[in-house]
Design an enzyme around this catalytic site. Structure first.
Site, mmCIF file in Angstrom:
data_model
loop_
_atom_site.group_PDB
_atom_site.id
_atom_site.type_symbol
_atom_site.label_atom_id
_atom_site.label_comp_id
_atom_site.label_asym_id
_atom_site.label_seq_id
_atom_site.Cartn_x
_atom_site.Cartn_y
_atom_site.Cartn_z
ATOM 1 N N GLU A 117 47.199 41.963 50.535
ATOM 2 C CA GLU A 117 47.458 41.227 49.283
ATOM 3 C C GLU A 117 48.727 41.769 48.666
ATOM 4 O O GLU A 117 48.886 42.986 48.540
ATOM 5 C CB GLU A 117 46.277 41.405 48.328
ATOM 6 C CG GLU A 117 46.403 40.575 47.072
ATOM 7 C CD GLU A 117 45.219 40.776 46.141
ATOM 8 O OE1 GLU A 117 44.066 40.756 46.602
ATOM 9 O OE2 GLU A 117 45.462 40.961 44.938
ATOM 10 N N GLU B 101 39.475 45.495 47.164
ATOM 11 C CA GLU B 101 39.705 46.540 46.153
ATOM 12 C C GLU B 101 38.375 47.097 45.643
ATOM 13 O O GLU B 101 38.115 47.150 44.432
ATOM 14 C CB GLU B 101 40.553 45.980 45.010
ATOM 15 C CG GLU B 101 41.908 45.524 45.493
ATOM 16 C CD GLU B 101 42.902 45.183 44.376
ATOM 17 O OE1 GLU B 101 42.496 45.125 43.207
ATOM 18 O OE2 GLU B 101 44.085 44.984 44.696
HETATM 19 C C1 GAL Z 1 44.545 42.243 42.655
HETATM 20 C C2 GAL Z 1 43.184 41.622 42.910
HETATM 21 C C3 GAL Z 1 43.251 40.104 42.794
HETATM 22 C C4 GAL Z 1 43.985 39.720 41.560
HETATM 23 C C5 GAL Z 1 45.355 40.320 41.577
HETATM 24 C C6 GAL Z 1 46.212 39.921 40.406
HETATM 25 O O1 GAL Z 1 44.444 43.598 42.404
HETATM 26 O O2 GAL Z 1 42.735 41.940 44.186
HETATM 27 O O3 GAL Z 1 41.960 39.566 42.787
HETATM 28 O O4 GAL Z 1 43.264 40.194 40.467
HETATM 29 O O5 GAL Z 1 45.211 41.723 41.569
HETATM 30 O O6 GAL Z 1 47.449 40.569 40.453
#
Ligand code: GAL
Length: 810
Positions: free
Chosen positions: A503, A426
């Site tokens: 993710e 991100e």
């Molecule tokens: C994502 C991020 C992760 C964590 C997650 C929590 O956007 O890449 O590191 O923060 O959100 O939902």
């Protein structure tokens, strides 16, 4: 169609740990010594501590790996903030006095650190060796020019500066939290991270293996050498050999290439991760002067824009989880058994891939993934030049990104488990044109060292024209975080691109806590009305799979999407385990995450079994919640199951109905008025019973049950036994809201190194010999000492029958 095929195989620079303890110089002239023992430590800053004469008599003696943050007390006021785990950071110093044998004067000696969080600076005998800001990368320093030999003492000093905060979005730990080794080789030797193995050709029966060895002559004289490389199979039988001779000038560092043909190959697979070993022997004047081992696994894989991912020609979904590096109660301090336990729990759930969010992992993680059969996405950065946290890596970016990325690839490129390099998570630069240049540059750095794996990044912007990392054209594999609703259009939005969901979910849950009705979905923060202060349930999130962050989804929502789309290579769930820090959705005292499929103590939440029913071939039937409710209250009973057509539920012997999953359902549900007693579920296939599960209403807490995951551990001062403590009623049912304080007493050659209960808002110390149960359970972690015998762990609590376990330390 863009097709990325990787028909290669890799080996492992690895692993010093095979040689972790010093080897006899008869057998192996390379001596690798575990350098974790007998360090002195003090919190604070001591600029004179780099000098030999500094008096550290008052400092604490300890053994590495060590994380001082996890030893501290929680406070909202720590500069790390609850986002960073609400634990202390600051500065600390380590010192170690040591001697080396006389014959080391003829050798090349260096020290290897697998990772120090962060800003480490190292001195040997008062000479400054250097600084390493990045807390996750391994590094080495040459010691030979500064050492004294024989009985004389050398002094190594390490300053760790984790004061500038916040420098992370999660818990980092502080200190020399990974392993340290001392390496002594012949002057002519295989360089640090000095091998690279690939398999340019693989077919059904045979593989061509290509080995590059970086040979270094650090003596003052020119030297002739011969390099003998052998490939050994799992049973240490030689299956191929190559020999060459040459000459190296003083100070020269040269790449020597060997190639081999292996017949009747065994492929590295997730279900059967077959590993070979490449041994490189260096000879000078007929004498063996160095031996270096590079584990090796033969496999080929492909990310395809239409068909998704395949391994060794077989299509499969990547069923992955993201993992941060902390080990719960042990903090960031690396322990091989603790990592192995996490991976075992995930393997049993059906996980086949790990994303090392968002940084280089400990080498032990990768070694275990090679051995246990996990596919790895190895990730370099969470931020580039643009910051996420005020004091994070963006400050070190300009000076260090090239070196840190190169070192990551050199360190890790022989691991067969690694099948993707992620250059960032991100990253802010995706949103503006600065992303174009940096992405190309980083991809070039990777490709200069390894062309056998795709370069990917975990992106969030899914409008192609607005995503400059994508626009750079430098990614081989597109990674997208969240946005599962958009995936169905991705083959049109990103035509010809191979895509993985890097993710997903960010579903939230606390083990053993349930809020009804379970069929209404709550998205934090818009809809999340759980009271903060209701006794046992304070700061808890319902464990029916119906709560998520607004940018994510429930577990079922995204998995259904991915399952249905062939071109999606797979996914990585955020996260496998709860981790310290990032306690969304609550403020302090919440201090660890709610995202895990497994809680911080290693106890599965219910969603674990949804995945198990989908991702494994074992028969699964899991029913929940517990059966202690108010008489007449409507309770939602869920069942996850597989390998069956239907599940029938019985309440106190009477059927309350048969349920079948319809369409893409992943669970079934009954809504029934609570009646004290037993509910029982029976799954059936073609009328035959597959599995039965029962849950009984529990009475008052009466007894403790202590269950060790292993009752035999090694007397190496490192090995662990994880002991699960359950609070049971007189009939042996788990008391689902039990919060009894359990006290531990230990005798024999072992010590308590951690306690936990998985509750995200507990402010109890992880290091006390006691812990309150949370929703009926807690955990105590026992570590062996370096002596054989029997460890007895006694668990007692006022008003309860005690229990004990014995662990043989051998
Ligand atoms: C994502 C991020 C992760 C964590 C997650 C929590 O956007 O890449 O590191 O923060 O959100 O939902």
């Amino acid at each position: 169609m863009k097709k990325f095929a990787y028909q290669f195989l890799f080996a492992l620079v690895v692993f010093n740990y095979i040689l972790l303890t010093a080897c006899s110089s008869e057998e192996n002239p390379r001596e690798v010594t575990d350098f974790n023992l007998d360090w002195k430590f003090s919190l604070g800053d001591f600029p004179e501590a780099s000098e030999i004469g500094f008096d550290d008599a008052g400092w604490r003696g300890l053994e590495l790996p060590h994380d001082w943050s996890i030893e501290g007390s929680f406070s909202e006021d720590h500069p790390t903030t609850p986002q960073g785990g609400a634990l202390p950071a600051g500065k600390g110093w380590y010192r170690k006095a040591f001697s080396v044998p006389e014959n080391y004067e003829q050798k090349e000696v260096w020290i290897e650190f697998d990772g120090v969080y962060r800003n480490s600076e190292v001195w040997i005998n008062g000479h400054y060796l250097g600084k390493r800001p990045n807390g996750y990368i391994g590094f080495k320093y040459d010691l030979s020019p500064y050492l004294v030999y024989g009985d004389s003492q050398n002094l190594i000093a390490v300053k760790v500066d984790n004061e500038a905060q916040p420098n992370s979005r999660w818990y980092t730990g502080s200190g020399i939290y990974r392993n340290v080794r001392l390496v002594a080789t012949g002057k002519l030797h295989v360089d640090h991270w000095g091998t690279f193995v690939t398999t340019p050709e693989i077919d059904d029966r045979q593989a061509m293996v290509s080995l590059a060895v970086q040979l270094k002559n650090s003596s003052k004289e020119e030297g002739e050498f011969s390099l003998v490389s052998r490939i050994l199979d799992k049973d240490h039988k030689e299956v191929a050999k190559h020999e060459s001779t040459g000459n190296l000038k003083a100070g020269q560092n040269e790449k020597i290439e060997h190639s081999f043909q292996i017949e009747n190959i065994k492929l590295w697979k997730v279900e059967d991760p077959y590993l070979y070993e490449v041994i490189s022997e260096v000879y000078q004047n007929g004498q063996k002067v160095d031996v270096y081992s590079t584990p090796l696994g033969i496999r080929y894989f492909e990310f395809d824009a239409q068909k998704g991912f395949s391994l060794n020609g077989v299509s499969m979904k990547i069923q992955g989880v993201c993992m941060h590096h902390d080990l719960g109660a042990l903090g960031a301090a690396v322990n091989t058994r603790a990592i192995q336990r996490q991976l075992e729990i995930l393997k049993e759930m059906g996980v086949n891939a790990i994303r090392t969010a968002h940084n280089p992992p400990a080498p032990e993680v990768l070694r275990l993934c090679d051995q246990m059969g996990f596919i790895v996405q190895d990730e370099a950065f969470d931020a580039w030049k643009k910051r996420k946290a005020k004091e994070d890596y963006h400050k070190d970016w300009d000076e260090w990104y090239q070196r840190d990325l190169e070192d990551l690839i050199k360190r890790d490129r022989n691991h067969p488990s690694i099948m993707m390099w992620s250059i960032g998570n991100e990253i802010r630069e995706q949103f503006d044109s600065t992303g174009l240049v940096i992405t190309k540059e980083l991809a070039d750095i990777v490709k200069a060292l390894d062309t056998t794996r795709p370069v990917t990044a975990a992106l969030t912007e899914n409008e192609p024209e607005k995503n400059f990392i994508y626009q750079s054209g430098a990614l081989d594999l597109l990674g997208f975080n969240y946005k599962h609703e958009a995936y169905a259009d991705f083959s049109k939005t990103f035509p010809g691109e191979a895509i993985i969901a890097s993710e997903n979910m960010s579903a939230l849950a606390t083990r053993g806590f349930y809020q009804m009705p379970s069929d209404s979905t709550m998205r934090w923060p818009e809809a999340h009305d759980i009271p903060l202060e209701t006794g046992n349930d304070a700061y808890a999130v319902s464990a029916y799979d119906h709560v998520s962050a607004y940018w994510g989804s429930t577990h079922e929502e995204t998995w259904k999407t991915i399952k249905a789309l062939d071109y999606m290579a797979g996914l990585f769930v955020w996260t496998g385990f709860d981790y310290l820090g990032e306690p969304i959705p609550y403020p302090y005292p919440a201090r660890s995450s709610y995202f895990g499929i497994v809680d911080l103590a290693g106890f599965p939440k219910d969603a674990y079994y949804m995945y198990q029913s989908e991702w494994t071939k074992d028969p699964v039937l899991h029913i929940f919640p517990h059966w202690n409710w108010k008489e007449g209250e409507l309770v939602d009973v869920w069942a996850y199951y597989n390998q069956a057509d239907e599940v029938e539920l019985f309440l106190n012997g009477k059927s309350v109905g048969v349920q079948k999953k319809q369409g893409d359902d992943l669970h079934v549900m009954w809504r029934i008025p609570f009646e004290k007693g037993t509910f029982k579920a029976v799954s059936k296939k073609d009328g035959e019973v597959v599995l039965e599960k029962e849950i009984h209403t529990a009475g008052a807490a009466h007894q403790i049950e202590a269950i060790a995951d292993r009752t035999e551990i090694d007397a190496d001062g490192k090995d662990l036994s994880f002991i699960k403590i359950k609070v049971l009623d007189e009939q042996g049912n788990l008391v689902p809201d039990a919060a009894n304080l359990i006290n531990f007493e230990i005798s024999g050659p072992g010590k308590i190194v951690g306690v936990d209960n998985g509750y995200q808002a507990s402010l109890e110390s992880f290091k006390s010999p006691f812990r309150k149960a949370f929703n009926g359970m807690c955990l105590v972690i026992v570590q062996s000492e370096r002596a054989k015998g029997t460890v007895t762990l006694l668990a007692r609590s006022e008003g309860l029958e005690e229990d004990k376990v014995s662990i043989r330390v051998k």
